[in-house]
Motif scaffolding. Structure first.
Motif, PDB file in Angstrom:
ATOM      1  N   ARG A  19     -11.710  23.509 -12.428  1.00  0.00           N
ATOM      2  CA  ARG A  19     -10.211  24.149 -12.555  1.00  0.00           C
ATOM      3  C   ARG A  19      -9.803  23.589 -13.607  1.00  0.00           C
ATOM      4  NH1 ARG A  19     -12.036  23.259  -7.561  1.00  0.00           N
ATOM      5  NH2 ARG A  19     -11.652  25.064  -6.001  1.00  0.00           N
ATOM      6  N   ARG A  20      -9.054  24.434 -14.473  1.00  0.00           N
ATOM      7  CA  ARG A  20      -8.200  23.989 -15.651  1.00  0.00           C
ATOM      8  C   ARG A  20      -6.944  23.327 -15.026  1.00  0.00           C
ATOM      9  NH1 ARG A  20      -8.435  29.923 -18.310  1.00  0.00           N
ATOM     10  NH2 ARG A  20     -10.230  29.775 -19.361  1.00  0.00           N
ATOM     11  N   PRO A  21      -6.411  22.261 -15.950  1.00  0.00           N
ATOM     12  CA  PRO A  21      -5.114  21.763 -15.626  1.00  0.00           C
ATOM     13  C   PRO A  21      -4.047  22.493 -15.603  1.00  0.00           C
ATOM     14  CG  PRO A  21      -6.470  20.429 -17.229  1.00  0.00           C
ATOM     15  CD  PRO A  21      -7.257  21.613 -17.155  1.00  0.00           C
ATOM     16  N   THR A  22      -3.114  22.775 -14.861  1.00  0.00           N
ATOM     17  CA  THR A  22      -2.220  23.394 -14.650  1.00  0.00           C
ATOM     18  C   THR A  22      -1.192  23.297 -15.919  1.00  0.00           C
ATOM     19  OG1 THR A  22      -0.662  22.128 -13.152  1.00  0.00           O
ATOM     20  CG2 THR A  22      -2.087  23.799 -12.227  1.00  0.00           C
ATOM     21  N   ALA A  23      -0.705  24.469 -16.511  1.00  0.00           N
ATOM     22  CA  ALA A  23       0.046  24.377 -17.586  1.00  0.00           C
ATOM     23  C   ALA A  23       1.571  24.361 -17.223  1.00  0.00           C
ATOM     24  CB  ALA A  23       0.013  25.777 -18.477  1.00  0.00           C
ATOM     25  N   GLY A  24       1.964  24.432 -15.881  1.00  0.00           N
ATOM     26  CA  GLY A  24       3.401  24.405 -15.576  1.00  0.00           C
ATOM     27  C   GLY A  24       4.334  25.111 -16.071  1.00  0.00           C
ATOM     28  N   TRP A  25       3.824  26.335 -16.367  1.00  0.00           N
ATOM     29  CA  TRP A  25       4.655  27.391 -17.000  1.00  0.00           C
ATOM     30  C   TRP A  25       5.623  28.103 -15.808  1.00  0.00           C
ATOM     31  CZ3 TRP A  25      -0.424  29.529 -18.528  1.00  0.00           C
ATOM     32  CH2 TRP A  25      -0.823  29.166 -19.656  1.00  0.00           C
ATOM     33  N   PRO A  26       7.134  27.959 -15.958  1.00  0.00           N
ATOM     34  CA  PRO A  26       7.859  28.419 -14.713  1.00  0.00           C
ATOM     35  C   PRO A  26       7.521  30.075 -14.539  1.00  0.00           C
ATOM     36  CG  PRO A  26       9.089  27.347 -16.383  1.00  0.00           C
ATOM     37  CD  PRO A  26       7.715  27.447 -17.026  1.00  0.00           C
ATOM     38  N   THR A  55     -11.772  38.243  -8.696  1.00  0.00           N
ATOM     39  CA  THR A  55     -11.762  36.963  -9.367  1.00  0.00           C
ATOM     40  C   THR A  55     -13.046  36.699 -10.356  1.00  0.00           C
ATOM     41  OG1 THR A  55     -10.691  36.173  -7.513  1.00  0.00           O
ATOM     42  CG2 THR A  55     -11.287  34.395  -9.144  1.00  0.00           C
ATOM     43  N   LEU A  56     -12.994  36.591 -11.553  1.00  0.00           N
ATOM     44  CA  LEU A  56     -14.099  36.174 -12.521  1.00  0.00           C
ATOM     45  C   LEU A  56     -14.477  34.913 -12.602  1.00  0.00           C
ATOM     46  CD1 LEU A  56     -12.691  38.488 -15.354  1.00  0.00           C
ATOM     47  CD2 LEU A  56     -14.287  39.099 -13.279  1.00  0.00           C
ATOM     48  N   VAL A  57     -15.838  34.511 -12.700  1.00  0.00           N
ATOM     49  CA  VAL A  57     -16.292  33.198 -12.827  1.00  0.00           C
ATOM     50  C   VAL A  57     -17.253  33.084 -14.045  1.00  0.00           C
ATOM     51  CG1 VAL A  57     -17.398  31.158 -11.618  1.00  0.00           C
ATOM     52  CG2 VAL A  57     -16.163  32.875 -10.242  1.00  0.00           C
ATOM     53  N   ASN A  58     -17.105  32.264 -14.933  1.00  0.00           N
ATOM     54  CA  ASN A  58     -17.986  32.253 -16.000  1.00  0.00           C
ATOM     55  C   ASN A  58     -18.692  31.081 -15.611  1.00  0.00           C
ATOM     56  OD1 ASN A  58     -19.370  31.711 -18.537  1.00  0.00           O
ATOM     57  ND2 ASN A  58     -17.434  31.128 -19.577  1.00  0.00           N
ATOM     58  N   PRO A  59     -20.061  31.596 -15.442  1.00  0.00           N
ATOM     59  CA  PRO A  59     -21.283  30.706 -14.862  1.00  0.00           C
ATOM     60  C   PRO A  59     -21.424  29.620 -15.714  1.00  0.00           C
ATOM     61  CG  PRO A  59     -22.244  32.790 -15.342  1.00  0.00           C
ATOM     62  CD  PRO A  59     -20.745  32.997 -15.519  1.00  0.00           C
ATOM     63  N   ARG A  60     -21.546  29.802 -17.145  1.00  0.00           N
ATOM     64  CA  ARG A  60     -21.658  28.475 -17.907  1.00  0.00           C
ATOM     65  C   ARG A  60     -20.813  27.442 -17.917  1.00  0.00           C
ATOM     66  NH1 ARG A  60     -23.489  31.151 -23.692  1.00  0.00           N
ATOM     67  NH2 ARG A  60     -24.384  28.801 -23.782  1.00  0.00           N
ATOM     68  N   ASP A  61     -19.513  27.581 -17.851  1.00  0.00           N
ATOM     69  CA  ASP A  61     -18.611  26.440 -17.791  1.00  0.00           C
ATOM     70  C   ASP A  61     -17.809  26.250 -16.393  1.00  0.00           C
ATOM     71  OD1 ASP A  61     -16.646  28.570 -17.791  1.00  0.00           O
ATOM     72  OD2 ASP A  61     -15.966  28.031 -19.652  1.00  0.00           O
ATOM     73  N   GLY A  62     -17.857  27.218 -15.441  1.00  0.00           N
ATOM     74  CA  GLY A  62     -17.436  27.110 -14.293  1.00  0.00           C
ATOM     75  C   GLY A  62     -16.056  27.626 -13.702  1.00  0.00           C
ATOM     76  N   ILE A  63     -15.442  28.069 -15.105  1.00  0.00           N
ATOM     77  CA  ILE A  63     -13.898  28.414 -14.983  1.00  0.00           C
ATOM     78  C   ILE A  63     -13.725  29.722 -14.380  1.00  0.00           C
ATOM     79  CG2 ILE A  63     -12.116  29.073 -16.687  1.00  0.00           C
ATOM     80  CD1 ILE A  63     -12.647  26.038 -16.565  1.00  0.00           C
ATOM     81  N   CYS A  64     -12.669  29.847 -13.612  1.00  0.00           N
ATOM     82  CA  CYS A  64     -12.473  31.085 -12.974  1.00  0.00           C
ATOM     83  C   CYS A  64     -10.977  31.673 -13.555  1.00  0.00           C
ATOM     84  CB  CYS A  64     -12.222  30.658 -11.606  1.00  0.00           C
ATOM     85  SG  CYS A  64     -13.451  30.167 -10.396  1.00  0.00           S
ATOM     86  N   SER A  65     -11.110  33.159 -13.618  1.00  0.00           N
ATOM     87  CA  SER A  65      -9.898  33.709 -14.255  1.00  0.00           C
ATOM     88  C   SER A  65      -9.800  34.900 -13.539  1.00  0.00           C
ATOM     89  CB  SER A  65      -9.963  34.068 -15.566  1.00  0.00           C
ATOM     90  OG  SER A  65     -11.069  34.621 -15.991  1.00  0.00           O
ATOM     91  N   LEU A  66      -8.458  35.518 -13.714  1.00  0.00           N
ATOM     92  CA  LEU A  66      -8.147  36.865 -13.297  1.00  0.00           C
ATOM     93  C   LEU A  66      -8.426  37.865 -14.510  1.00  0.00           C
ATOM     94  CD1 LEU A  66      -4.893  36.453 -11.392  1.00  0.00           C
ATOM     95  CD2 LEU A  66      -6.899  36.617 -10.248  1.00  0.00           C
ATOM     96  N   PRO A  67      -8.642  39.014 -14.364  1.00  0.00           N
ATOM     97  CA  PRO A  67      -9.004  39.924 -15.601  1.00  0.00           C
ATOM     98  C   PRO A  67      -7.601  39.871 -16.364  1.00  0.00           C
ATOM     99  CG  PRO A  67      -9.743  40.881 -13.548  1.00  0.00           C
ATOM    100  CD  PRO A  67      -8.998  39.768 -13.289  1.00  0.00           C
ATOM    101  N   GLY A  68      -7.693  39.763 -17.498  1.00  0.00           N
ATOM    102  CA  GLY A  68      -6.561  40.299 -18.464  1.00  0.00           C
ATOM    103  C   GLY A  68      -6.726  39.518 -19.858  1.00  0.00           C
ATOM    104  N   GLY A  69      -5.734  39.230 -20.740  1.00  0.00           N
ATOM    105  CA  GLY A  69      -5.808  38.638 -21.914  1.00  0.00           C
ATOM    106  C   GLY A  69      -4.633  38.978 -22.705  1.00  0.00           C
ATOM    107  N   LEU A 155      -9.269  28.464  -6.398  1.00  0.00           N
ATOM    108  CA  LEU A 155     -10.414  28.383  -7.485  1.00  0.00           C
ATOM    109  C   LEU A 155      -9.904  28.417  -8.774  1.00  0.00           C
ATOM    110  CD1 LEU A 155     -12.717  31.519  -6.086  1.00  0.00           C
ATOM    111  CD2 LEU A 155     -13.048  28.865  -6.088  1.00  0.00           C
ATOM    112  N   LEU A 156      -8.646  29.334  -9.073  1.00  0.00           N
ATOM    113  CA  LEU A 156      -8.023  29.120 -10.456  1.00  0.00           C
ATOM    114  C   LEU A 156      -7.162  27.712 -10.740  1.00  0.00           C
ATOM    115  CD1 LEU A 156      -6.154  32.599 -10.060  1.00  0.00           C
ATOM    116  CD2 LEU A 156      -8.180  31.869 -11.698  1.00  0.00           C
ATOM    117  N   GLY A 157      -6.944  27.150  -9.581  1.00  0.00           N
ATOM    118  CA  GLY A 157      -6.463  25.800  -9.847  1.00  0.00           C
ATOM    119  C   GLY A 157      -5.105  26.018 -10.101  1.00  0.00           C
ATOM    120  N   TRP A 158      -4.233  26.932  -9.551  1.00  0.00           N
ATOM    121  CA  TRP A 158      -2.784  27.050  -9.928  1.00  0.00           C
ATOM    122  C   TRP A 158      -1.721  26.585  -9.117  1.00  0.00           C
ATOM    123  CZ3 TRP A 158      -2.750  33.026 -11.486  1.00  0.00           C
ATOM    124  CH2 TRP A 158      -3.512  33.147 -12.758  1.00  0.00           C
TER     125      TRP A 158
END
Length: 222
Positions: A19-26, A55-69, A155-158
Motif C-alpha cells: 500500500r502506498r502512503p496516503t497523501a491526505g488530499w481533502p 481493482t487493478l494490481v500490478n504484480p511486479r510491485d504489488g501496488i493496487c489502483s483504480l483505473p484512471g490517470g 487494498l488501495l490503502g486509502w
C-alpha cells in the motif's frame, strides 16, 4: 461476518500487495471543481452488476489502483474522456456513462508541477474487458480483479477518506446503475481472454472500435 472467498492464485497475488502512503488530499464530495483550479487526473469506480468494482494490481510491485490517470491533450479537458481512455489502456475495459462524484484537492500539486490542482473521481458501469495486454503507455500488465468497494479501499490503502469516497461511489451506482449497496464479497479475477461484465450502452459510443465492444461471441462473467 461472512468469509471472503477467493482462489489460491488470488491469495498469492494479494499476499504481495503493497500500500502506498496516503497523501491526505481533502475529499470534496459532490462539489464542482472551482474555476481556476486545473483538473489533472480522473479515476473511476467501475461497477459490475453485483456491486463489485474493478481493482487493478500490478504484480511486479504489488501496488493496487483504480483505473484512471492524467488528462492528456486528446481528452480536450474532459475527465470522462480521460477515464474512458485510461480504462481501455490499463485494463482493456469499456465503460458506460461516467457520473461525477467529486474531487480531491491536491494542495501540493504533485500532479501539476508544484501548483494546486484537482483529482476528479467518477463512477461508471464496467461494460466489458478485452484480452489482457500491457498498458501501452507504461508497459505495466495489470491483473484485473472484481472486489467489493470496502475491500478495494483496504487494498488501495486509502483509509477513512477512501471509505467516504467509496460510499459516495456506491450511493451513485445504486441510484444510477441499480447495483446493490451490499456488494458480492467474492474476489474474482476477470478472464485473460476478456468478457462481458455489465451489458448496456458504452461511453463514448463512437470512440470504441469493434475490438473493444461487447460481443455475443465473448463470454459473459459468471
Amino acid at each position: 461476518m461472512s468469509r471472503i472467498e477467493y482462489s489460491a492464485e488470488i491469495a498469492e497475488l494479494l499476499g504481495r500487495v503493497r500500500r502506498r502512503p496516503t497523501a491526505g488530499w481533502p475529499w470534496r464530495p459532490g462539489e464542482e471543481v472551482p474555476d481556476g483550479l486545473p483538473v489533472k487526473q480522473s479515476w473511476g469506480w467501475l461497477f459490475a452488476p453485483d456491486g463489485r468494482v474493478l481493482t487493478l494490481v500490478n504484480p511486479r510491485d504489488g501496488i493496487c489502483s483504480l483505473p484512471g490517470g492524467s488528462l492528456e491533450p486528446e481528452d480536450a479537458g474532459d475527465p470522462s474522456s480521460t477515464l474512458a481512455r485510461e480504462a481501455a489502456e490499463e485494463a482493456q475495459a469499456v465503460i458506460g456513462r461516467p457520473y461525477y462524484l467529486g474531487y480531491l484537492y491536491d494542495r501540493v500539486g504533485s500532479a501539476n508541477g508544484g501548483h494546486e490542482c484537482a483529482r476528479v473521481r467518477m463512477a461508471a458501469a464496467l461494460r466489458s474487458v478485452g484480452r489482457s495486454v500491457p498498458d501501452p503507455a507504461s508497459g505495466r500488465h495489470y491483473r484485473r480483479l472484481l472486489v467489493a468497494p470496502g475491500l478495494a479501499v483496504e487494498l488501495l490503502g486509502w483509509g477513512a477518506a477512501g471509505l467516504r469516497q467509496a460510499r459516495a461511489a456506491v450511493a451513485t451506482a445504486s441510484r444510477r446503475l441499480g447495483v446493490p449497496v451490499a456488494a458480492n464479497e467474492t474476489i474474482e479475477e476477470l478472464p485473460v481472454e476478456g468478457c462481458v461484465v455489465f451489458p448496456g450502452a458504452v461511453y463514448p459510443d463512437a470512440a470504441h472500435s469493434s475490438e473493444h465492444r461487447p460481443s455475443e461471441s465473448r463470454p459473459s462473467l459468471g
